[in-house]
Motif scaffolding. Sequence first.
Motif, PDB file in Angstrom:
ATOM      1  N   ALA A  52      35.632  38.162  45.068  1.00  0.00           N
ATOM      2  CA  ALA A  52      36.668  37.170  45.357  1.00  0.00           C
ATOM      3  C   ALA A  52      36.535  36.621  46.775  1.00  0.00           C
ATOM      4  O   ALA A  52      36.916  35.485  47.042  1.00  0.00           O
ATOM      5  N   GLU A  53      35.983  37.422  47.687  1.00  0.00           N
ATOM      6  CA  GLU A  53      35.805  36.972  49.070  1.00  0.00           C
ATOM      7  C   GLU A  53      34.765  35.859  49.164  1.00  0.00           C
ATOM      8  O   GLU A  53      34.935  34.916  49.924  1.00  0.00           O
ATOM      9  N   ASN A  54      33.680  35.978  48.408  1.00  0.00           N
ATOM     10  CA  ASN A  54      32.623  34.965  48.428  1.00  0.00           C
ATOM     11  C   ASN A  54      31.707  35.177  47.221  1.00  0.00           C
ATOM     12  O   ASN A  54      30.722  35.911  47.314  1.00  0.00           O
ATOM     13  N   PRO A  55      32.018  34.544  46.098  1.00  0.00           N
ATOM     14  CA  PRO A  55      31.233  34.795  44.889  1.00  0.00           C
ATOM     15  C   PRO A  55      29.801  34.269  44.946  1.00  0.00           C
ATOM     16  O   PRO A  55      28.959  34.702  44.169  1.00  0.00           O
ATOM     17  N   TYR A  56      29.506  33.363  45.876  1.00  0.00           N
ATOM     18  CA  TYR A  56      28.179  32.738  45.895  1.00  0.00           C
ATOM     19  C   TYR A  56      27.327  33.181  47.076  1.00  0.00           C
ATOM     20  O   TYR A  56      26.471  32.461  47.534  1.00  0.00           O
ATOM     21  N   THR A  57      27.540  34.400  47.534  1.00  0.00           N
ATOM     22  CA  THR A  57      26.745  34.923  48.636  1.00  0.00           C
ATOM     23  C   THR A  57      25.537  35.689  48.105  1.00  0.00           C
ATOM     24  O   THR A  57      25.584  36.287  47.031  1.00  0.00           O
ATOM     25  N   GLY A 116      56.794  42.376  41.067  1.00  0.00           N
ATOM     26  CA  GLY A 116      55.476  42.096  41.639  1.00  0.00           C
ATOM     27  C   GLY A 116      54.346  42.285  40.641  1.00  0.00           C
ATOM     28  O   GLY A 116      53.181  42.047  40.961  1.00  0.00           O
ATOM     29  N   ALA A 117      54.664  42.724  39.416  1.00  0.00           N
ATOM     30  CA  ALA A 117      53.626  42.959  38.412  1.00  0.00           C
ATOM     31  C   ALA A 117      52.920  41.658  38.028  1.00  0.00           C
ATOM     32  O   ALA A 117      51.706  41.644  37.817  1.00  0.00           O
ATOM     33  N   ALA A 118      53.672  40.562  37.946  1.00  0.00           N
ATOM     34  CA  ALA A 118      53.057  39.280  37.578  1.00  0.00           C
ATOM     35  C   ALA A 118      52.097  38.820  38.669  1.00  0.00           C
ATOM     36  O   ALA A 118      50.994  38.340  38.375  1.00  0.00           O
ATOM     37  N   ALA A 119      52.475  38.986  39.935  1.00  0.00           N
ATOM     38  CA  ALA A 119      51.587  38.608  41.043  1.00  0.00           C
ATOM     39  C   ALA A 119      50.334  39.469  41.040  1.00  0.00           C
ATOM     40  O   ALA A 119      49.226  38.968  41.284  1.00  0.00           O
ATOM     41  N   ALA A 120      50.486  40.755  40.737  1.00  0.00           N
ATOM     42  CA  ALA A 120      49.329  41.651  40.677  1.00  0.00           C
ATOM     43  C   ALA A 120      48.396  41.232  39.551  1.00  0.00           C
ATOM     44  O   ALA A 120      47.164  41.254  39.712  1.00  0.00           O
ATOM     45  N   ASP A 121      48.950  40.833  38.416  1.00  0.00           N
ATOM     46  CA  ASP A 121      48.119  40.358  37.306  1.00  0.00           C
ATOM     47  C   ASP A 121      47.402  39.065  37.655  1.00  0.00           C
ATOM     48  O   ASP A 121      46.246  38.865  37.280  1.00  0.00           O
ATOM     49  N   ARG A 122      48.076  38.183  38.395  1.00  0.00           N
ATOM     50  CA  ARG A 122      47.422  36.939  38.830  1.00  0.00           C
ATOM     51  C   ARG A 122      46.276  37.241  39.801  1.00  0.00           C
ATOM     52  O   ARG A 122      45.204  36.620  39.724  1.00  0.00           O
ATOM     53  N   ALA A 123      46.477  38.198  40.696  1.00  0.00           N
ATOM     54  CA  ALA A 123      45.418  38.582  41.632  1.00  0.00           C
ATOM     55  C   ALA A 123      44.231  39.184  40.885  1.00  0.00           C
ATOM     56  O   ALA A 123      43.068  38.885  41.196  1.00  0.00           O
ATOM     57  N   LEU A 124      44.513  40.015  39.876  1.00  0.00           N
ATOM     58  CA  LEU A 124      43.439  40.595  39.064  1.00  0.00           C
ATOM     59  C   LEU A 124      42.695  39.498  38.310  1.00  0.00           C
ATOM     60  O   LEU A 124      41.458  39.504  38.250  1.00  0.00           O
ATOM     61  N   ALA A 125      43.420  38.535  37.754  1.00  0.00           N
ATOM     62  CA  ALA A 125      42.774  37.436  37.022  1.00  0.00           C
ATOM     63  C   ALA A 125      41.898  36.601  37.953  1.00  0.00           C
ATOM     64  O   ALA A 125      40.780  36.222  37.582  1.00  0.00           O
ATOM     65  N   ALA A 126      42.364  36.343  39.172  1.00  0.00           N
ATOM     66  CA  ALA A 126      41.571  35.568  40.131  1.00  0.00           C
ATOM     67  C   ALA A 126      40.310  36.337  40.523  1.00  0.00           C
ATOM     68  O   ALA A 126      39.215  35.753  40.609  1.00  0.00           O
ATOM     69  N   ALA A 127      40.438  37.640  40.751  1.00  0.00           N
ATOM     70  CA  ALA A 127      39.278  38.455  41.104  1.00  0.00           C
ATOM     71  C   ALA A 127      38.297  38.538  39.930  1.00  0.00           C
ATOM     72  O   ALA A 127      37.073  38.513  40.122  1.00  0.00           O
ATOM     73  N   THR A 128      38.815  38.618  38.718  1.00  0.00           N
ATOM     74  CA  THR A 128      37.966  38.645  37.526  1.00  0.00           C
ATOM     75  C   THR A 128      37.204  37.329  37.387  1.00  0.00           C
ATOM     76  O   THR A 128      35.996  37.324  37.112  1.00  0.00           O
ATOM     77  N   ASP A 129      37.885  36.212  37.604  1.00  0.00           N
ATOM     78  CA  ASP A 129      37.217  34.908  37.557  1.00  0.00           C
ATOM     79  C   ASP A 129      36.106  34.826  38.601  1.00  0.00           C
ATOM     80  O   ASP A 129      35.009  34.324  38.319  1.00  0.00           O
ATOM     81  N   ALA A 130      36.375  35.316  39.811  1.00  0.00           N
ATOM     82  CA  ALA A 130      35.356  35.312  40.866  1.00  0.00           C
ATOM     83  C   ALA A 130      34.179  36.203  40.481  1.00  0.00           C
ATOM     84  O   ALA A 130      33.016  35.857  40.726  1.00  0.00           O
ATOM     85  N   GLY A 131      34.472  37.341  39.864  1.00  0.00           N
ATOM     86  CA  GLY A 131      33.398  38.234  39.415  1.00  0.00           C
ATOM     87  C   GLY A 131      32.535  37.594  38.344  1.00  0.00           C
ATOM     88  O   GLY A 131      31.307  37.732  38.347  1.00  0.00           O
TER      89      GLY A 131
END
Length: 150
Positions: A52-57, A116-131
């Motif tokens: 998530a920090e930089n997927p294209y490095t 905060g569970a919904a925000a945690a799920d959104r963060a997981l989804a964003a990290a999964t997309d980056a992965g």
Amino acid sequence: MALFALLAALPAFAAAQDKPSNIDEAGKIVSQPARDIGAAKTKIPPVLERAAENPYTLSGLGTCGAMASKLGELDQALGPDFDDGPQKGDSLAKVGGKAVVNSLIPFRGVVREISGAAAADRALAAATDAGIAQRGFLRGVYQTRGCRGR
């Protein structure tokens, strides 16, 4: 009473299928209310946090071996990629179990936002997309460089 019997039967049903992934899924389904109210936290795998920090490095991935290792880590966190064979859909037991468990908490969406569970799920989804983006990028570089044996 029947609801609790169904919840209790989910792990046993999964175990009867002789598939460790079914046992894991049953555990995830049964523990969903705890995550909804914030009692259990959703954890993002470290490899996805880094993606998530930089997927294209390509930093630290100068060799085919390093890229293959990183791709293996991503595969473990994300599950199989498209070319690893056909993916199965959710079973009726899994879908039904989720529906029953998710109906246990009234105003579930509001509770998930407050806890905060919904925000945690959104963060997981964003990290999964980056992965997923990083895995696709690295596979392209891996192939372009003529790396073999993955």
